[in-house]
Scaffold this active site. Sequence first.
Site, mmCIF file in Angstrom:
data_model
loop_
_atom_site.group_PDB
_atom_site.id
_atom_site.type_symbol
_atom_site.label_atom_id
_atom_site.label_comp_id
_atom_site.label_asym_id
_atom_site.label_seq_id
_atom_site.Cartn_x
_atom_site.Cartn_y
_atom_site.Cartn_z
ATOM 1 N N LYS A 13 -3.720 3.175 -12.145
ATOM 2 C CA LYS A 13 -3.563 4.642 -11.869
ATOM 3 C C LYS A 13 -2.574 5.567 -12.978
ATOM 4 O O LYS A 13 -2.927 6.733 -13.581
ATOM 5 C CB LYS A 13 -3.005 4.992 -10.462
ATOM 6 C CG LYS A 13 -3.988 4.398 -9.431
ATOM 7 C CD LYS A 13 -3.333 4.518 -7.949
ATOM 8 C CE LYS A 13 -2.095 4.186 -7.799
ATOM 9 N NZ LYS A 13 -1.904 2.606 -7.564
ATOM 10 N N ARG A 88 -1.352 7.809 0.373
ATOM 11 C CA ARG A 88 -1.422 6.454 0.454
ATOM 12 C C ARG A 88 -1.708 5.963 1.790
ATOM 13 O O ARG A 88 -1.901 4.895 1.917
ATOM 14 C CB ARG A 88 0.120 6.166 0.473
ATOM 15 C CG ARG A 88 0.703 5.155 -0.396
ATOM 16 C CD ARG A 88 0.211 4.372 -1.793
ATOM 17 N NE ARG A 88 0.982 3.423 -2.292
ATOM 18 C CZ ARG A 88 1.685 3.674 -3.628
ATOM 19 N NH1 ARG A 88 1.682 4.740 -4.213
ATOM 20 N NH2 ARG A 88 2.287 2.611 -4.209
ATOM 21 N N ARG A 127 3.700 -6.543 -16.138
ATOM 22 C CA ARG A 127 4.055 -5.122 -16.429
ATOM 23 C C ARG A 127 5.458 -5.040 -16.731
ATOM 24 O O ARG A 127 6.340 -5.360 -15.885
ATOM 25 C CB ARG A 127 3.403 -4.386 -15.234
ATOM 26 C CG ARG A 127 3.586 -2.939 -15.429
ATOM 27 C CD ARG A 127 2.725 -1.813 -14.652
ATOM 28 N NE ARG A 127 3.137 -2.006 -13.277
ATOM 29 C CZ ARG A 127 2.408 -1.081 -12.199
ATOM 30 N NH1 ARG A 127 1.487 -0.582 -12.606
ATOM 31 N NH2 ARG A 127 3.073 -1.287 -11.046
ATOM 32 N N ARG A 160 10.077 -4.058 -12.806
ATOM 33 C CA ARG A 160 10.394 -3.185 -11.585
ATOM 34 C C ARG A 160 10.855 -3.982 -10.499
ATOM 35 O O ARG A 160 10.477 -5.114 -10.518
ATOM 36 C CB ARG A 160 9.285 -2.366 -11.102
ATOM 37 C CG ARG A 160 9.020 -0.800 -11.872
ATOM 38 C CD ARG A 160 7.846 -0.379 -11.555
ATOM 39 N NE ARG A 160 7.349 -0.288 -10.427
ATOM 40 C CZ ARG A 160 6.121 0.257 -9.672
ATOM 41 N NH1 ARG A 160 5.468 0.905 -10.646
ATOM 42 N NH2 ARG A 160 5.831 0.178 -8.246
ATOM 43 N N ARG A 171 3.219 -5.539 -1.262
ATOM 44 C CA ARG A 171 2.486 -4.214 -1.500
ATOM 45 C C ARG A 171 0.852 -4.046 -1.504
ATOM 46 O O ARG A 171 0.499 -3.282 -1.310
ATOM 47 C CB ARG A 171 2.905 -3.785 -3.114
ATOM 48 C CG ARG A 171 4.452 -3.187 -2.936
ATOM 49 C CD ARG A 171 4.858 -3.297 -4.294
ATOM 50 N NE ARG A 171 4.256 -2.330 -5.091
ATOM 51 C CZ ARG A 171 3.986 -2.447 -6.777
ATOM 52 N NH1 ARG A 171 4.744 -3.448 -7.282
ATOM 53 N NH2 ARG A 171 3.683 -1.646 -7.436
HETATM 54 P P1 AMP Z 1 4.005 3.003 -7.121
HETATM 55 O O1 AMP Z 1 4.832 3.396 -8.268
HETATM 56 O O2 AMP Z 1 3.015 4.249 -6.849
HETATM 57 O O3 AMP Z 1 3.482 1.732 -6.909
HETATM 58 O O4 AMP Z 1 5.194 3.232 -5.736
HETATM 59 C C1 AMP Z 1 6.270 2.281 -5.880
HETATM 60 C C2 AMP Z 1 6.688 2.491 -4.321
HETATM 61 O O5 AMP Z 1 7.013 3.833 -3.816
HETATM 62 C C3 AMP Z 1 5.703 2.076 -3.065
HETATM 63 O O6 AMP Z 1 5.715 0.798 -3.134
HETATM 64 C C4 AMP Z 1 6.222 2.875 -1.998
HETATM 65 O O7 AMP Z 1 7.466 1.782 -1.504
HETATM 66 C C5 AMP Z 1 6.752 4.069 -2.599
HETATM 67 N N1 AMP Z 1 5.679 5.069 -2.578
HETATM 68 C C6 AMP Z 1 5.031 5.711 -3.525
HETATM 69 N N2 AMP Z 1 4.128 6.513 -3.288
HETATM 70 C C7 AMP Z 1 4.302 6.491 -1.902
HETATM 71 C C8 AMP Z 1 3.606 7.177 -0.931
HETATM 72 N N3 AMP Z 1 2.592 8.127 -1.440
HETATM 73 N N4 AMP Z 1 3.672 7.105 0.434
HETATM 74 C C9 AMP Z 1 4.608 6.224 0.848
HETATM 75 N N5 AMP Z 1 5.396 5.213 -0.054
HETATM 76 C C10 AMP Z 1 5.164 5.623 -1.606
#
Ligand code: AMP
Length: 214
Positions: A13, A88, A127, A160, A171
């Site tokens: 994404k 999400r 990554r 990360r 996740r």
């Molecule tokens: P990402 O970088 O999109 O993989 O997001 C990393 C982490 O941020 C996720 O595992 C969640 O803990 C939190 N997070 C990001 N976007 C959301 C969302 N829309 N709703 C809830 N938690 C989020």
Amino acid sequence: MRLILLGAPGAGKGTVAKMLTQIDGSVQISTGDILRAAVKEGTELGKEAQGYMERGELVPDSLIMGIMEERLQQDDCQKGFLLDGFPRTIPQAEELEKLLEKLNITLDGVVNLNVPREVILDRLTTRRTCEDCGAIYNVKSNPPKVEGVCDKCGGKVVQRADETEEAISKRLDVFNEQTAPLVGFYEEKGNLWDINATSSDEVVRIIKEKLGLS
Ligand code: AMP
């Protein structure tokens, strides 16, 4: 363009969103990037979000909706936006519908990036991300020129905190339980584009074609 990018962690994404921003000046809105910046700065939002993020759980919807309401009204969203990692959950998608209606914004489509689980696991464990600008690298296929240093901004390139094996597995479970149902939600509304996302270049080509930009 105004698009939602759906897909599992590691589906690409962020990479696709960054490529799309080059086309027409649309901005990438990554809730994950916004939250990571808040954690790094030690803001109230960051303090609330940190534990959930490190465990690989979702941050509560109420926190996310506040971020999005503010972000979508900023001037740079006028040219368009790519929602990366939001919505999400079904409640977030329902709240987003109300918010877009309130702001008088129409989406062009919802893109579902489909990638086999083995590819996702391999991508996530290899990554690396720049702590400062969010640039994405891969130790096998796209390492930074100097190990640990971002080519674009000189920031520190790291793994990360939520990319340990345990957090990745959590996740992916959270994705299957809470985010995957969004595919059906948008399919019913008739604006879902399901794309095989093994190659990000190909995804961008298909999106451009659908938007009549190629
Ligand atoms: P990402 O970088 O999109 O993989 O997001 C990393 C982490 O941020 C996720 O595992 C969640 O803990 C939190 N997070 C990001 N976007 C959301 C969302 N829309 N709703 C809830 N938690 C989020």
